[in-house]
Design a protein around this motif. Structure first.
Motif, short mmCIF file in Angstrom:
data_model
loop_
_atom_site.label_atom_id
_atom_site.label_comp_id
_atom_site.label_asym_id
_atom_site.label_seq_id
_atom_site.Cartn_x
_atom_site.Cartn_y
_atom_site.Cartn_z
N PRO A 271 -15.58 1.73 5.23
CA PRO A 271 -15.40 1.85 3.78
C PRO A 271 -14.93 3.24 3.40
CG PRO A 271 -17.46 0.71 4.28
CD PRO A 271 -16.93 1.21 5.58
N LEU A 272 -13.94 3.30 2.51
CA LEU A 272 -13.25 4.56 2.21
C LEU A 272 -13.08 4.73 0.71
CD1 LEU A 272 -11.42 7.02 3.04
CD2 LEU A 272 -9.52 5.37 3.15
N ASP A 273 -13.51 5.88 0.20
CA ASP A 273 -13.29 6.27 -1.19
C ASP A 273 -12.28 7.40 -1.24
OD1 ASP A 273 -15.21 4.46 -1.83
OD2 ASP A 273 -16.67 5.89 -2.62
N VAL A 274 -11.24 7.26 -2.07
CA VAL A 274 -10.22 8.29 -2.22
C VAL A 274 -10.26 8.78 -3.67
CG1 VAL A 274 -7.77 8.85 -2.10
CG2 VAL A 274 -8.78 7.28 -0.43
N SER A 299 -3.12 0.94 3.14
CA SER A 299 -4.58 0.99 3.12
C SER A 299 -5.19 0.13 2.01
CB SER A 299 -5.05 2.44 2.97
OG SER A 299 -4.38 3.09 1.92
N SER A 300 -4.46 -0.07 0.89
CA SER A 300 -5.05 -0.80 -0.24
C SER A 300 -5.18 -2.30 0.02
CB SER A 300 -4.20 -0.58 -1.50
OG SER A 300 -2.89 -1.09 -1.33
N VAL A 301 -4.59 -2.81 1.08
CA VAL A 301 -4.75 -4.24 1.39
C VAL A 301 -6.14 -4.53 1.95
CG1 VAL A 301 -2.28 -4.54 1.81
CG2 VAL A 301 -3.80 -4.02 3.72
N TYR A 302 -6.84 -3.50 2.38
CA TYR A 302 -8.19 -3.68 2.90
C TYR A 302 -9.19 -3.55 1.76
CZ TYR A 302 -6.13 -3.03 7.53
OH TYR A 302 -5.36 -3.17 8.65
N ASN A 303 -10.17 -4.47 1.74
CA ASN A 303 -11.14 -4.45 0.64
C ASN A 303 -12.12 -3.29 0.76
OD1 ASN A 303 -12.74 -5.26 2.77
ND2 ASN A 303 -13.12 -7.33 1.99
N MET A 304 -12.10 -2.55 1.87
CA MET A 304 -12.96 -1.38 2.02
C MET A 304 -12.31 -0.11 1.48
SD MET A 304 -15.03 -1.89 5.61
CE MET A 304 -13.62 -2.17 6.67
N PHE A 305 -11.07 -0.22 1.02
CA PHE A 305 -10.39 0.91 0.40
C PHE A 305 -10.67 0.92 -1.10
CE2 PHE A 305 -6.84 2.51 -2.08
CZ PHE A 305 -6.61 3.75 -1.53
N ARG A 306 -11.08 2.09 -1.62
CA ARG A 306 -11.35 2.20 -3.06
C ARG A 306 -10.71 3.48 -3.58
NH1 ARG A 306 -16.28 1.07 -0.62
NH2 ARG A 306 -17.10 -1.04 -0.99
N SER A 307 -9.90 3.33 -4.59
CA SER A 307 -9.35 4.47 -5.30
C SER A 307 -10.29 4.77 -6.47
CB SER A 307 -7.93 4.18 -5.80
OG SER A 307 -7.36 5.31 -6.40
#
Length: 422
Positions: A271-274, A299-307
Protein backbone atom coordinates in the motif's frame (compact mmCIF):
# COMPACT_ATOMS: atom_id res chain seq x y z
CA UNK A 1 26.25 -29.41 -2.67
CA UNK A 2 23.26 -28.78 -0.49
CA UNK A 3 20.52 -26.51 -1.74
CA UNK A 4 18.42 -24.65 0.86
CA UNK A 5 14.70 -25.25 0.59
CA UNK A 6 12.79 -22.25 -0.69
CA UNK A 7 11.15 -20.17 2.03
CA UNK A 8 7.89 -18.43 1.16
CA UNK A 9 7.46 -15.07 2.85
CA UNK A 10 4.05 -13.43 3.02
CA UNK A 11 3.72 -9.69 3.48
CA UNK A 12 1.89 -8.59 6.62
CA UNK A 13 -1.29 -6.56 6.27
CA UNK A 14 -2.71 -3.55 8.11
CA UNK A 15 -6.12 -1.93 8.05
CA UNK A 16 -6.20 1.58 6.57
CA UNK A 17 -8.65 4.45 7.06
CA UNK A 18 -8.05 7.81 5.44
CA UNK A 19 -8.75 10.91 7.55
CA UNK A 20 -8.23 13.35 4.67
CA UNK A 21 -11.89 14.20 4.15
CA UNK A 22 -11.59 17.54 5.98
CA UNK A 23 -8.72 18.57 3.69
CA UNK A 24 -10.49 17.79 0.41
CA UNK A 25 -11.89 20.85 -1.36
CA UNK A 26 -15.35 20.17 -2.73
CA UNK A 27 -16.11 23.75 -3.78
CA UNK A 28 -13.60 26.49 -4.48
CA UNK A 29 -14.75 30.06 -4.02
CA UNK A 30 -12.34 32.89 -3.26
CA UNK A 31 -14.80 35.72 -2.68
CA UNK A 32 -14.61 35.45 1.12
CA UNK A 33 -12.04 37.02 3.44
CA UNK A 34 -9.64 35.28 5.84
CA UNK A 35 -11.22 36.80 8.95
CA UNK A 36 -13.75 33.97 9.07
CA UNK A 37 -11.17 31.21 9.44
CA UNK A 38 -9.61 33.15 12.34
CA UNK A 39 -13.06 33.55 13.91
CA UNK A 40 -13.78 29.81 13.58
CA UNK A 41 -10.39 28.97 15.09
CA UNK A 42 -10.87 31.34 18.03
CA UNK A 43 -14.40 30.13 18.70
CA UNK A 44 -13.42 26.45 18.88
CA UNK A 45 -10.16 26.90 20.78
CA UNK A 46 -11.63 29.39 23.25
CA UNK A 47 -14.30 26.87 24.22
CA UNK A 48 -11.52 24.36 24.88
CA UNK A 49 -9.41 26.81 26.91
CA UNK A 50 -12.42 27.91 28.96
CA UNK A 51 -12.89 24.27 29.99
CA UNK A 52 -9.27 24.19 31.21
CA UNK A 53 -9.37 27.44 33.20
CA UNK A 54 -11.04 26.01 36.37
CA UNK A 55 -8.02 23.74 36.89
CA UNK A 56 -5.52 26.49 36.02
CA UNK A 57 -6.56 29.81 37.58
CA UNK A 58 -9.99 29.25 39.17
CA UNK A 59 -9.68 32.32 41.42
CA UNK A 60 -9.27 34.80 38.55
CA UNK A 61 -12.12 36.48 36.67
CA UNK A 62 -12.29 35.85 32.90
CA UNK A 63 -12.83 38.91 30.75
CA UNK A 64 -12.49 40.26 27.24
CA UNK A 65 -9.91 42.77 26.04
CA UNK A 66 -12.50 45.54 26.04
CA UNK A 67 -13.49 44.64 29.60
CA UNK A 68 -9.98 44.95 31.08
CA UNK A 69 -9.57 47.08 34.21
CA UNK A 70 -6.26 48.77 35.01
CA UNK A 71 -4.04 46.91 37.53
CA UNK A 72 -6.67 44.20 38.10
CA UNK A 73 -5.42 40.62 37.57
CA UNK A 74 -7.58 38.54 35.28
CA UNK A 75 -7.55 35.93 32.52
CA UNK A 76 -8.14 36.68 28.85
CA UNK A 77 -8.31 34.36 25.85
CA UNK A 78 -7.52 35.44 22.31
CA UNK A 79 -5.47 35.11 19.16
CA UNK A 80 -1.81 36.11 19.16
CA UNK A 81 -0.51 38.42 16.46
CA UNK A 82 3.25 38.74 16.08
CA UNK A 83 4.37 42.16 14.89
CA UNK A 84 7.53 41.51 12.85
CA UNK A 85 9.73 44.35 11.74
CA UNK A 86 11.32 42.33 8.94
CA UNK A 87 8.17 40.63 7.68
CA UNK A 88 7.78 41.15 3.90
CA UNK A 89 5.05 43.51 2.76
CA UNK A 90 3.49 44.03 -0.64
CA UNK A 91 4.26 47.73 -0.19
CA UNK A 92 7.93 46.86 0.27
CA UNK A 93 7.85 44.83 -2.93
CA UNK A 94 6.36 47.83 -4.73
CA UNK A 95 9.00 50.17 -3.35
CA UNK A 96 11.78 47.89 -4.56
CA UNK A 97 10.74 48.52 -8.15
CA UNK A 98 11.15 52.26 -7.53
CA UNK A 99 14.48 52.04 -5.68
CA UNK A 100 17.87 52.08 -7.36
CA UNK A 101 19.52 50.57 -4.27
CA UNK A 102 18.74 46.84 -3.85
CA UNK A 103 17.33 45.91 -0.46
CA UNK A 104 19.14 43.18 1.49
CA UNK A 105 16.95 40.14 2.09
CA UNK A 106 17.32 38.73 5.63
CA UNK A 107 17.83 34.99 6.17
CA UNK A 108 14.80 35.00 8.46
CA UNK A 109 12.32 37.58 9.64
CA UNK A 110 12.98 37.43 13.40
CA UNK A 111 14.10 40.71 14.95
CA UNK A 112 14.84 41.83 18.50
CA UNK A 113 12.11 44.47 18.24
CA UNK A 114 9.32 41.95 17.51
CA UNK A 115 6.42 41.99 19.94
CA UNK A 116 3.13 40.17 20.48
CA UNK A 117 -0.44 41.46 20.42
CA UNK A 118 -3.53 39.63 21.68
CA UNK A 119 -6.86 40.20 19.98
CA UNK A 120 -10.44 38.99 20.25
CA UNK A 121 -13.75 40.22 18.83
CA UNK A 122 -13.75 43.23 21.18
CA UNK A 123 -10.29 44.62 20.43
CA UNK A 124 -6.55 44.11 20.71
CA UNK A 125 -3.82 44.92 23.23
CA UNK A 126 -0.02 44.88 23.18
CA UNK A 127 1.56 42.27 25.45
CA UNK A 128 4.46 42.97 27.82
CA UNK A 129 6.59 41.01 30.27
CA UNK A 130 9.15 38.21 29.90
CA UNK A 131 6.79 35.23 30.21
CA UNK A 132 5.63 35.26 26.59
CA UNK A 133 8.63 35.22 24.23
CA UNK A 134 8.00 36.58 20.71
CA UNK A 135 10.63 34.17 19.37
CA UNK A 136 8.59 31.15 20.49
CA UNK A 137 5.07 32.09 19.47
CA UNK A 138 3.65 32.91 16.05
CA UNK A 139 0.66 34.70 14.60
CA UNK A 140 -2.43 32.52 14.90
CA UNK A 141 -1.82 30.90 18.30
CA UNK A 142 -4.85 30.77 20.59
CA UNK A 143 -3.83 31.08 24.25
CA UNK A 144 -5.17 32.03 27.67
CA UNK A 145 -3.18 34.69 29.52
CA UNK A 146 -3.03 35.62 33.19
CA UNK A 147 -1.95 39.19 33.77
CA UNK A 148 -3.06 42.77 34.28
CA UNK A 149 -3.36 45.96 32.27
CA UNK A 150 -0.89 48.78 32.91
CA UNK A 151 -1.51 52.51 32.87
CA UNK A 152 0.28 52.57 29.49
CA UNK A 153 -2.40 50.38 27.94
CA UNK A 154 -0.30 47.20 27.77
CA UNK A 155 -1.12 43.80 29.25
CA UNK A 156 1.67 42.42 31.44
CA UNK A 157 1.61 38.62 31.10
CA UNK A 158 2.25 36.70 34.33
CA UNK A 159 1.41 33.21 33.05
CA UNK A 160 0.26 31.50 29.87
CA UNK A 161 -1.94 28.46 29.21
CA UNK A 162 -1.65 26.60 25.90
CA UNK A 163 -4.26 24.07 24.74
CA UNK A 164 -1.81 21.17 25.18
CA UNK A 165 -1.92 17.81 23.43
CA UNK A 166 -5.31 16.64 22.21
CA UNK A 167 -6.91 13.48 23.65
CA UNK A 168 -5.41 10.29 22.24
CA UNK A 169 -6.74 6.77 21.88
CA UNK A 170 -4.58 4.07 23.44
CA UNK A 171 -2.13 2.20 21.25
CA UNK A 172 -4.36 -0.48 19.71
CA UNK A 173 -3.90 -4.20 20.37
CA UNK A 174 -3.41 -4.75 16.64
CA UNK A 175 0.00 -3.14 17.02
CA UNK A 176 1.36 -5.85 19.31
CA UNK A 177 3.43 -7.35 16.49
CA UNK A 178 6.21 -5.85 14.44
CA UNK A 179 4.88 -4.01 11.42
CA UNK A 180 6.78 -1.27 9.65
CA UNK A 181 5.90 1.91 7.79
CA UNK A 182 8.46 3.42 5.39
CA UNK A 183 8.60 7.20 4.95
CA UNK A 184 10.53 8.79 2.09
CA UNK A 185 10.52 12.39 0.93
CA UNK A 186 12.25 14.73 -1.49
CA UNK A 187 12.84 12.25 -4.30
CA UNK A 188 13.16 15.12 -6.83
CA UNK A 189 13.02 12.78 -9.80
CA UNK A 190 14.23 14.71 -12.84
CA UNK A 191 16.67 16.98 -11.01
CA UNK A 192 20.38 17.02 -11.77
CA UNK A 193 21.15 15.87 -8.21
CA UNK A 194 18.80 12.88 -8.24
CA UNK A 195 20.35 9.42 -8.58
CA UNK A 196 17.88 6.93 -10.11
CA UNK A 197 19.91 4.00 -8.75
CA UNK A 198 19.36 5.16 -5.14
CA UNK A 199 15.61 5.18 -5.63
CA UNK A 200 15.71 1.78 -7.33
CA UNK A 201 17.66 0.34 -4.38
CA UNK A 202 14.95 1.63 -2.03
CA UNK A 203 12.22 0.15 -4.22
CA UNK A 204 14.02 -3.22 -4.35
CA UNK A 205 14.38 -3.25 -0.58
CA UNK A 206 10.70 -2.47 0.00
CA UNK A 207 9.54 -5.10 -2.50
CA UNK A 208 11.88 -7.78 -1.11
CA UNK A 209 14.22 -8.03 -4.09
CA UNK A 210 17.30 -6.82 -2.21
CA UNK A 211 19.41 -8.45 0.49
CA UNK A 212 19.64 -11.84 2.15
CA UNK A 213 16.94 -13.89 3.84
CA UNK A 214 17.03 -11.70 6.96
CA UNK A 215 16.55 -8.52 4.94
CA UNK A 216 13.73 -10.06 2.94
CA UNK A 217 12.00 -11.16 6.14
CA UNK A 218 12.12 -7.56 7.39
CA UNK A 219 10.81 -6.34 4.03
CA UNK A 220 7.83 -8.69 4.38
CA UNK A 221 6.86 -6.76 7.55
CA UNK A 222 6.58 -3.45 5.69
CA UNK A 223 2.84 -2.79 5.54
CA UNK A 224 2.76 0.78 4.19
CA UNK A 225 4.86 3.31 2.27
CA UNK A 226 4.39 7.09 2.41
CA UNK A 227 5.99 9.38 -0.19
CA UNK A 228 5.90 12.74 1.59
CA UNK A 229 6.10 15.40 -1.12
CA UNK A 230 8.54 16.94 -3.61
CA UNK A 231 8.70 13.78 -5.70
CA UNK A 232 9.55 15.44 -9.04
CA UNK A 233 11.45 18.45 -10.26
CA UNK A 234 10.03 19.92 -13.44
CA UNK A 235 11.89 22.27 -15.81
CA UNK A 236 10.03 25.41 -14.72
CA UNK A 237 11.55 27.52 -17.49
CA UNK A 238 9.30 25.79 -19.99
CA UNK A 239 6.15 27.00 -18.22
CA UNK A 240 6.02 30.48 -19.72
CA UNK A 241 2.44 30.46 -20.95
CA UNK A 242 3.42 29.64 -24.52
CA UNK A 243 2.50 26.54 -26.48
CA UNK A 244 5.09 23.82 -25.97
CA UNK A 245 6.85 22.05 -28.81
CA UNK A 246 6.69 18.23 -28.75
CA UNK A 247 10.31 18.09 -27.57
CA UNK A 248 9.57 20.41 -24.63
CA UNK A 249 6.41 18.46 -23.77
CA UNK A 250 8.53 15.32 -23.52
CA UNK A 251 11.02 17.09 -21.22
CA UNK A 252 8.18 18.30 -19.01
CA UNK A 253 6.52 14.90 -18.67
CA UNK A 254 9.69 12.80 -18.44
CA UNK A 255 10.23 13.16 -14.64
CA UNK A 256 6.61 12.22 -13.93
CA UNK A 257 6.83 9.16 -16.18
CA UNK A 258 10.04 8.08 -14.46
CA UNK A 259 8.41 8.51 -11.03
CA UNK A 260 5.37 6.51 -12.12
CA UNK A 261 7.57 3.60 -13.23
CA UNK A 262 9.18 3.47 -9.79
CA UNK A 263 5.93 3.86 -7.87
CA UNK A 264 4.30 1.12 -9.95
CA UNK A 265 6.84 -1.36 -8.60
CA UNK A 266 5.91 -0.42 -5.03
CA UNK A 267 2.13 -0.23 -5.55
CA UNK A 268 2.12 -3.71 -7.07
CA UNK A 269 2.95 -5.19 -3.67
CA UNK A 270 2.68 -2.59 -0.87
CA UNK A 271 0.00 0.00 0.00
CA UNK A 272 1.34 3.38 -1.09
CA UNK A 273 0.36 6.96 -0.21
CA UNK A 274 1.69 9.78 -2.43
CA UNK A 275 1.49 13.32 -1.06
CA UNK A 276 2.09 16.55 -2.98
CA UNK A 277 4.80 19.04 -2.06
CA UNK A 278 5.66 22.62 -2.95
CA UNK A 279 7.66 21.49 -6.00
CA UNK A 280 5.06 19.05 -7.31
CA UNK A 281 2.39 19.83 -9.93
CA UNK A 282 -0.27 20.69 -7.36
CA UNK A 283 -1.98 23.80 -5.99
CA UNK A 284 0.32 26.00 -3.90
CA UNK A 285 -2.05 26.89 -1.06
CA UNK A 286 -2.89 24.64 1.89
CA UNK A 287 -4.46 22.17 1.96
CA UNK A 288 -2.77 20.88 -1.19
CA UNK A 289 -5.10 18.64 -3.15
CA UNK A 290 -4.17 15.12 -4.31
CA UNK A 291 -2.02 14.84 -7.41
CA UNK A 292 -4.21 13.92 -10.37
CA UNK A 293 -4.27 10.17 -10.89
CA UNK A 294 -3.82 10.65 -14.62
CA UNK A 295 -0.20 11.55 -13.84
CA UNK A 296 0.32 7.95 -12.72
CA UNK A 297 -1.15 5.70 -15.42
CA UNK A 298 0.94 2.73 -14.26
CA UNK A 299 0.72 2.84 -10.47
CA UNK A 300 -2.87 4.16 -10.24
CA UNK A 301 -4.30 0.93 -11.70
CA UNK A 302 -3.46 -0.77 -8.41
CA UNK A 303 -5.99 -0.33 -5.62
CA UNK A 304 -3.13 0.01 -3.11
CA UNK A 305 -2.07 3.30 -4.71
CA UNK A 306 -3.53 6.42 -3.08
CA UNK A 307 -3.00 10.01 -4.09
CA UNK A 308 -3.45 12.03 -0.91
CA UNK A 309 -3.71 15.60 0.36
CA UNK A 310 -1.11 17.68 2.17
CA UNK A 311 -1.60 17.75 5.16
CA UNK A 312 -2.30 14.02 5.18
CA UNK A 313 -3.92 12.11 8.03
CA UNK A 314 -4.70 8.41 8.25
CA UNK A 315 -5.28 5.52 10.64
CA UNK A 316 -3.19 2.38 10.19
CA UNK A 317 -4.27 -0.54 12.37
CA UNK A 318 -6.12 2.15 14.37
CA UNK A 319 -2.89 4.10 14.92
CA UNK A 320 -3.18 7.71 13.86
CA UNK A 321 -0.67 9.44 11.64
CA UNK A 322 -0.63 13.08 10.60
CA UNK A 323 1.62 15.46 8.69
CA UNK A 324 2.72 19.07 8.91
CA UNK A 325 5.55 21.28 7.73
CA UNK A 326 8.54 22.14 9.95
CA UNK A 327 11.32 20.74 12.20
CA UNK A 328 11.09 18.76 15.46
CA UNK A 329 10.89 21.68 17.90
CA UNK A 330 8.19 23.37 15.87
CA UNK A 331 6.40 20.05 15.40
CA UNK A 332 6.17 19.67 19.17
CA UNK A 333 4.93 23.23 19.55
CA UNK A 334 2.17 22.74 16.98
CA UNK A 335 1.12 19.60 18.86
CA UNK A 336 0.75 21.61 22.06
CA UNK A 337 -0.97 24.42 20.16
CA UNK A 338 -3.29 21.80 18.57
CA UNK A 339 -2.86 23.30 15.13
CA UNK A 340 -1.10 21.98 12.02
CA UNK A 341 -0.41 25.38 10.47
CA UNK A 342 -0.95 28.24 12.96
CA UNK A 343 0.68 30.83 10.66
CA UNK A 344 -1.85 30.15 7.88
CA UNK A 345 -3.13 32.38 6.36
CA UNK A 346 -0.76 35.02 7.73
CA UNK A 347 2.47 33.65 6.22
CA UNK A 348 1.32 30.36 4.68
CA UNK A 349 -1.11 30.38 1.79
CA UNK A 350 -4.34 28.56 2.53
CA UNK A 351 -7.90 28.44 1.31
CA UNK A 352 -10.17 30.96 3.11
CA UNK A 353 -12.52 28.56 4.88
CA UNK A 354 -15.64 30.23 6.25
CA UNK A 355 -17.19 27.77 8.70
CA UNK A 356 -14.23 25.72 9.99
CA UNK A 357 -10.50 25.49 10.40
CA UNK A 358 -9.45 22.05 9.08
CA UNK A 359 -5.95 22.39 10.51
CA UNK A 360 -7.11 22.10 14.13
CA UNK A 361 -6.07 18.83 15.82
CA UNK A 362 -9.18 17.31 17.30
CA UNK A 363 -7.33 14.16 18.37
CA UNK A 364 -3.69 13.50 19.09
CA UNK A 365 -1.81 11.35 16.56
CA UNK A 366 0.56 8.55 17.51
CA UNK A 367 2.96 9.56 14.73
CA UNK A 368 3.56 13.13 13.55
CA UNK A 369 5.89 13.50 10.59
CA UNK A 370 7.23 16.14 8.24
CA UNK A 371 9.07 15.68 4.96
CA UNK A 372 11.77 17.42 2.92
CA UNK A 373 14.09 18.23 5.82
CA UNK A 374 17.86 18.71 5.64
CA UNK A 375 18.54 15.83 8.01
CA UNK A 376 16.83 13.01 9.88
CA UNK A 377 15.48 13.63 13.36
CA UNK A 378 13.16 11.84 15.76
CA UNK A 379 11.76 12.39 19.24
CA UNK A 380 9.13 10.81 21.48
CA UNK A 381 6.80 13.37 23.08
CA UNK A 382 4.75 12.52 26.18
CA UNK A 383 1.65 14.46 27.17
CA UNK A 384 0.23 15.25 30.61
CA UNK A 385 -2.57 12.71 30.14
CA UNK A 386 -0.35 9.85 28.98
CA UNK A 387 -0.26 10.73 25.26
CA UNK A 388 2.76 9.43 23.37
CA UNK A 389 3.65 10.84 19.97
CA UNK A 390 6.58 9.92 17.74
CA UNK A 391 7.90 12.99 15.91
CA UNK A 392 9.83 12.33 12.70
CA UNK A 393 11.76 14.61 10.35
CA UNK A 394 12.16 12.87 6.99
CA UNK A 395 15.27 14.00 5.07
CA UNK A 396 15.43 14.75 1.36
CA UNK A 397 16.12 11.39 -0.26
CA UNK A 398 17.80 12.77 -3.39
CA UNK A 399 20.44 14.51 -1.23
CA UNK A 400 20.89 12.01 1.62
CA UNK A 401 19.79 8.61 0.27
CA UNK A 402 17.93 8.15 3.57
CA UNK A 403 14.42 6.80 4.17
CA UNK A 404 12.79 6.33 7.59
CA UNK A 405 11.27 3.12 8.94
CA UNK A 406 8.79 3.12 11.84
CA UNK A 407 7.92 0.11 13.98
CA UNK A 408 4.20 0.33 14.68
CA UNK A 409 4.48 -1.85 17.79
CA UNK A 410 7.10 0.14 19.66
CA UNK A 411 6.93 3.54 17.88
CA UNK A 412 10.69 3.25 17.46
CA UNK A 413 12.15 4.33 14.13
CA UNK A 414 15.43 3.98 12.30
CA UNK A 415 16.87 5.02 8.96
CA UNK A 416 17.53 3.14 5.74
CA UNK A 417 20.61 4.53 4.04
CA UNK A 418 21.46 3.81 0.42
CA UNK A 419 24.62 4.67 -1.48
CA UNK A 420 26.13 3.90 -4.86
CA UNK A 421 29.79 4.64 -4.13
CA UNK A 422 32.28 2.07 -2.90
Amino acid sequence: MEIDSEINLHRKQASYISQDEKFVMKEVYRGQQYSQIYFARLHLMRTLLYSLLPNWKPHLPVTTILGLEEAKECTIVGTLYKHMKLKPSILDEYSKTRSAVPLVKPRNFVHADDYLVLEDESGRIKLAGSVLSPSVYVTGNIVALHGKETDEGEFVVLDVLEPGLSPQIELPLKSREDKYVVFVSGLHVGSSSANPLLFQLLVDHITGHLGDEKEQNLASQIVHVVVAGNSVELPRGLLNGQNLAPKDQARLSSPIKELDIMLTQIAAGVPLDVMPGVDDPANASLPQQPLNRCLFPGSSVYNMFRSCTNPHSFDLDEMRYSEANDKLEYLERTLRWRHLAPTAPNTLECYPFTDRDPFLMESCPHVYFVGNQDKYGSRLVKGSEGQMVRLICIPKFCETGVAVVLNMRTLECHTLSFGTQF
